[in-house]
Design an enzyme around this catalytic site. Structure first.
Site, PDB file in Angstrom:
ATOM      1  CG  HIS A   1       5.985 -28.969  10.618  1.00 35.21           C
ATOM      2  ND1 HIS A   1       6.286 -28.407  11.628  1.00 35.21           N
ATOM      3  CD2 HIS A   1       7.643 -29.530  10.520  1.00 35.21           C
ATOM      4  CE1 HIS A   1       7.597 -28.799  12.974  1.00 35.21           C
ATOM      5  NE2 HIS A   1       7.773 -29.294  11.903  1.00 35.21           N
TER       6      HIS A   1
ATOM      7  CB  CYS B   1       0.456  -2.638   4.586  1.00 37.71           C
ATOM      8  SG  CYS B   1       0.024  -3.869   6.138  1.00 37.71           S
TER       9      CYS B   1
ATOM     10  CB  THR C   1       1.348  -2.531  11.124  1.00 38.48           C
ATOM     11  OG1 THR C   1       0.544  -2.848  10.597  1.00 38.48           O
ATOM     12  CG2 THR C   1       1.470  -1.387  12.028  1.00 38.48           C
TER      13      THR C   1
ATOM     14  CG  HIS D   1       7.694 -25.365  11.864  1.00 39.67           C
ATOM     15  ND1 HIS D   1       7.904 -25.468  13.757  1.00 39.67           N
ATOM     16  CD2 HIS D   1       8.609 -25.572  12.084  1.00 39.67           C
ATOM     17  CE1 HIS D   1       8.757 -25.891  14.063  1.00 39.67           C
ATOM     18  NE2 HIS D   1       9.789 -26.615  12.383  1.00 39.67           N
TER      19      HIS D   1
ATOM     20  CG  ASP E   1      -0.542   0.828   2.668  1.00 43.42           C
ATOM     21  OD1 ASP E   1       0.444   0.485   2.664  1.00 43.42           O
ATOM     22  OD2 ASP E   1      -1.326   0.539   3.470  1.00 43.42           O
TER      23      ASP E   1
HETATM   24  C1  RB5 Z   1      -1.846   3.037   6.764  1.00 42.88           C
HETATM   25  O1  RB5 Z   1      -1.886   4.014   7.222  1.00 42.88           O
HETATM   26  C2  RB5 Z   1      -1.695   2.349   7.773  1.00 42.88           C
HETATM   27  O2  RB5 Z   1      -2.968   1.420   8.054  1.00 42.88           O
HETATM   28  C3  RB5 Z   1      -1.602   0.285   6.877  1.00 42.88           C
HETATM   29  O3  RB5 Z   1      -0.495   0.465   5.704  1.00 42.88           O
HETATM   30  C4  RB5 Z   1      -0.937  -0.877   7.921  1.00 42.88           C
HETATM   31  O4  RB5 Z   1      -0.191  -0.293   8.448  1.00 42.88           O
HETATM   32  C5  RB5 Z   1      -3.224  -1.776   8.370  1.00 42.88           C
HETATM   33  O5  RB5 Z   1      -2.501  -2.549   8.928  1.00 42.88           O
END
Ligand code: RB5
Length: 146
Positions: free
Chosen positions: A133, A65, A67, A98, A8
């Site tokens: 596994h 993304c 996180t 695994h 993203d």
């Molecule tokens: C975008 O700001 C953020 O929410 C997205 O990149 C991500 O971290 C969501 O899990």
């Protein structure tokens, strides 16, 4: 081996870094976007990469993304996907050995470029170990029916 990658707007630079790393390492890369200046809600890019993997247009997928969490939750909604959100190389290796993870996720706000490359290397170098596994992965796959 062909790797589908996607991101993203929070992870454009990290995706470019990982793309260059994969190409340098000799992998074929299918970059499903997005690029600089574009925006996409993370479930949509996760879906794109996940479908590319389940439809066998690519062998594995990597989605980034902010996180890594949003794309992993989203990708795991697609039947046949086992997406692992990994912020360290050990978890990445284990997710292949695994859990037979077919998508790797991480976040640009969590890992830097060098750590991300180590995570990718550990993930791609590892092989599913099968045996006990396999039984567990088959149980995961049965959850796709619920
Ligand atoms: C975008 O700001 C953020 O929410 C997205 O990149 C991500 O971290 C969501 O899990």
């Amino acid at each position: 081996m062909k790797i589908a990658i996607g991101n993203d707007h929070a992870a454009v630079e990290l995706k470019n870094c990982i793309k260059a790393y994969l190409l340098e390492a000799g992998y074929e890369v299918d970059d499903l976007g997005i690029g600089e200046g574009e925006k996409i809600d993370y479930p949509l890019i996760a879906e794109k990469v996940a479908l590319e993997v389940v439809n066998k247009h690519s062998d594995l997928g990597i989605v980034m993304c902010g996180t890594g969490i949003g794309v992993s939750i989203s990708a795991n909604k697609i039947k046949g996907i086992r997406a692992a959100c990994c912020s360290d190389p050990y978890s990445a290796k284990m997710s292949r050995e695994h859990n037979d993870a077919n998508i790797l996720c991480f976040g640009s706000r969590v890992v830097g470029d060098e750590l991300a490359k180590m995570i990718v290397k550990n993930w791609l170098d590892a092989k599913f170990l099968g045996e006990r596994h396999l039984r567990r992965v088959e149980l995961i796959n049965k959850l796709d029916e619920r």
